[in-house]
Scaffold this motif. Structure first.
Motif, PDB file in Angstrom:
ATOM      1  N   ALA A 233      -3.697  10.965  -2.058  1.00 13.30           N
ATOM      2  CA  ALA A 233      -4.572   9.938  -2.647  1.00 13.30           C
ATOM      3  C   ALA A 233      -4.017   8.542  -2.405  1.00 13.30           C
ATOM      4  O   ALA A 233      -4.763   7.610  -2.077  1.00 13.30           O
ATOM      5  N   LEU A 234      -2.691   8.396  -2.519  1.00 12.45           N
ATOM      6  CA  LEU A 234      -2.068   7.093  -2.262  1.00 12.45           C
ATOM      7  C   LEU A 234      -2.210   6.695  -0.793  1.00 12.45           C
ATOM      8  O   LEU A 234      -2.462   5.526  -0.474  1.00 12.45           O
ATOM      9  N   GLU A 235      -2.054   7.668   0.109  1.00 10.52           N
ATOM     10  CA  GLU A 235      -2.202   7.380   1.539  1.00 10.52           C
ATOM     11  C   GLU A 235      -3.637   6.983   1.872  1.00 10.52           C
ATOM     12  O   GLU A 235      -3.872   6.072   2.676  1.00 10.52           O
ATOM     13  N   GLU A 236      -4.614   7.658   1.258  1.00 12.21           N
ATOM     14  CA  GLU A 236      -6.011   7.304   1.490  1.00 12.21           C
ATOM     15  C   GLU A 236      -6.313   5.896   0.976  1.00 12.21           C
ATOM     16  O   GLU A 236      -7.037   5.133   1.630  1.00 12.21           O
ATOM     17  N   LYS A 237      -5.761   5.533  -0.195  1.00  9.49           N
ATOM     18  CA  LYS A 237      -5.954   4.184  -0.709  1.00  9.49           C
ATOM     19  C   LYS A 237      -5.310   3.151   0.202  1.00  9.49           C
ATOM     20  O   LYS A 237      -5.882   2.081   0.450  1.00  9.49           O
ATOM     21  N   GLU A 238      -4.130   3.474   0.732  1.00 11.04           N
ATOM     22  CA  GLU A 238      -3.448   2.549   1.634  1.00 11.04           C
ATOM     23  C   GLU A 238      -4.231   2.374   2.931  1.00 11.04           C
ATOM     24  O   GLU A 238      -4.364   1.257   3.441  1.00 11.04           O
ATOM     25  N   GLN A 239      -4.745   3.487   3.475  1.00 10.26           N
ATOM     26  CA  GLN A 239      -5.557   3.400   4.687  1.00 10.26           C
ATOM     27  C   GLN A 239      -6.834   2.606   4.446  1.00 10.26           C
ATOM     28  O   GLN A 239      -7.255   1.814   5.293  1.00 10.26           O
ATOM     29  N   GLN A 240      -7.444   2.802   3.277  1.00  6.90           N
ATOM     30  CA  GLN A 240      -8.655   2.043   2.946  1.00  6.90           C
ATOM     31  C   GLN A 240      -8.346   0.553   2.814  1.00  6.90           C
ATOM     32  O   GLN A 240      -9.111  -0.297   3.278  1.00  6.90           O
ATOM     33  N   ARG A 241      -7.205   0.238   2.209  1.00  7.23           N
ATOM     34  CA  ARG A 241      -6.812  -1.161   2.070  1.00  7.23           C
ATOM     35  C   ARG A 241      -6.552  -1.803   3.430  1.00  7.23           C
ATOM     36  O   ARG A 241      -6.973  -2.934   3.695  1.00  7.23           O
ATOM     37  N   LEU A 242      -5.873  -1.051   4.328  1.00  5.00           N
ATOM     38  CA  LEU A 242      -5.619  -1.577   5.666  1.00  5.00           C
ATOM     39  C   LEU A 242      -6.917  -1.758   6.446  1.00  5.00           C
ATOM     40  O   LEU A 242      -7.077  -2.733   7.181  1.00  5.00           O
TER      41      LEU A 242
END
Length: 280
Positions: A233-242
């Motif tokens: 979930a954290l990786e998906e949020k980071e990818q979405q932010r990028l």
């Protein structure tokens, strides 16, 4: 032929009894030297017999008990992850061979830690009242190491890591998840107590080790799955932010290109200059 209803339930129960008992027997057979000397120390009329056996047990455990326990955890991992019909003998001995070196090195490490803790505990226990409090601290260390031992086997059979990474992560998981660690310790303690005090010979021979291994890996896999879900979930949020940042940067770039009318002319002149040079 698949049984249903009451007969199906009885068949599944008998099947699990067979699985647990076979793996427990294999665990005992591969650890015969350790259990033999432990049994001799327990049944001896001398009160210090078990203490005299401890050095022998400490030497034998890394080479027999730890590899056998890792193989038992490997089979338990198959059961917990849904592979219930794996061949028991083949899976056990293949895992015994594959994990022998890591389990032996880990066994040496844990035996040394237990020896150091025991020496310090008895040393401070004989001191004055002010230093005797430190003995309680070493009891806490013992509890942490025992829980880390269960996590050590679970990590070793579940993840591809080097031995020092396994040792480090087993301790970190124990300290980082205190609630799960306490549950693991209490439940395994209850299983051990029941097996040693109620129907002790029958349960120890056929079920004690396999039940503890299955429960320990189930608890570890449950915590590990939650950790993976949070990390994903954290990786998906980071990818979405990028992705959002890239979209904003691209929009700003397009806006800048549209405001600057000279940029396309520069590109055209550059290409033209290159063509003229090629003609010369």
């Amino acid at each position: 032929m698949e049984f249903r209803g009451v007969m199906g339930g009885l068949y599944r129960i008998s099947e699990w009894i067979m699985r647990l008992s076979v793996i427990n027997l294999l665990w005992l057979i591969c650890s015969i030297p350790v259990f033999f000397f432990a049994f001799m120390g327990l049944v001896s009329p001398s009160p210090d017999a078990l203490k005299s056996m401890l050095p022998i047990l400490a030497i034998l455990a890394p080479f027999t008990l730890f590899p056998a326990t890792s193989a038992m955890f490997a089979v338990a991992r198959k059961w917990v992850t849904g592979e219930e019909d794996v061949p028991l003998l083949k899976t056990f001995f293949r895992s015994y061979k594959e994990n022998y070196l890591q389990s032996m090195v880990g066994g040496i490490f844990f035996v040394i830690i237990f020896v150091v803790i025991a020496v310090n505990y008895f040393f401070y226990l004989k001191q004055g009242s002010s230093l005797r409090v430190l003995a309680i601290l070493f009891i806490a260390f013992t509890v942490i190491i025992i829980i880390s031992l269960f996590n050590f086997f679970s990590i070793m059979v579940h993840l591809h890591m080097k031995i020092f990474q396994i040792l480090k992560n087993s301790i970190l998981i124990t300290i980082g998840n205190p609630i799960n660690s306490i549950v693991l310790l209490i439940c395994n303690g209850v299983i051990l107590y029941i097996c040693l005090t109620k129907f002790n010979f029958f349960l120890v021979v056929f079920f004690m080790g396999s039940i503890m291994a299955t429960f320990s890996f189930w608890q570890f896999n449950r915590s590990f799955t939650k950790l993976q879900t949070k990390q994903q979930a954290l990786e998906e949020k980071e990818q979405q932010r990028l992705a959002e940042a890239e979209a904003v940067a691209e929009a700003e770039k397009e806006q800048s290109d549209s405001d600057n009318g000279d940029e396309p002319i520069e590109i055209s002149l550059h290409k033209k200059d290159e063509n003229e040079k090629n003609k010369e």
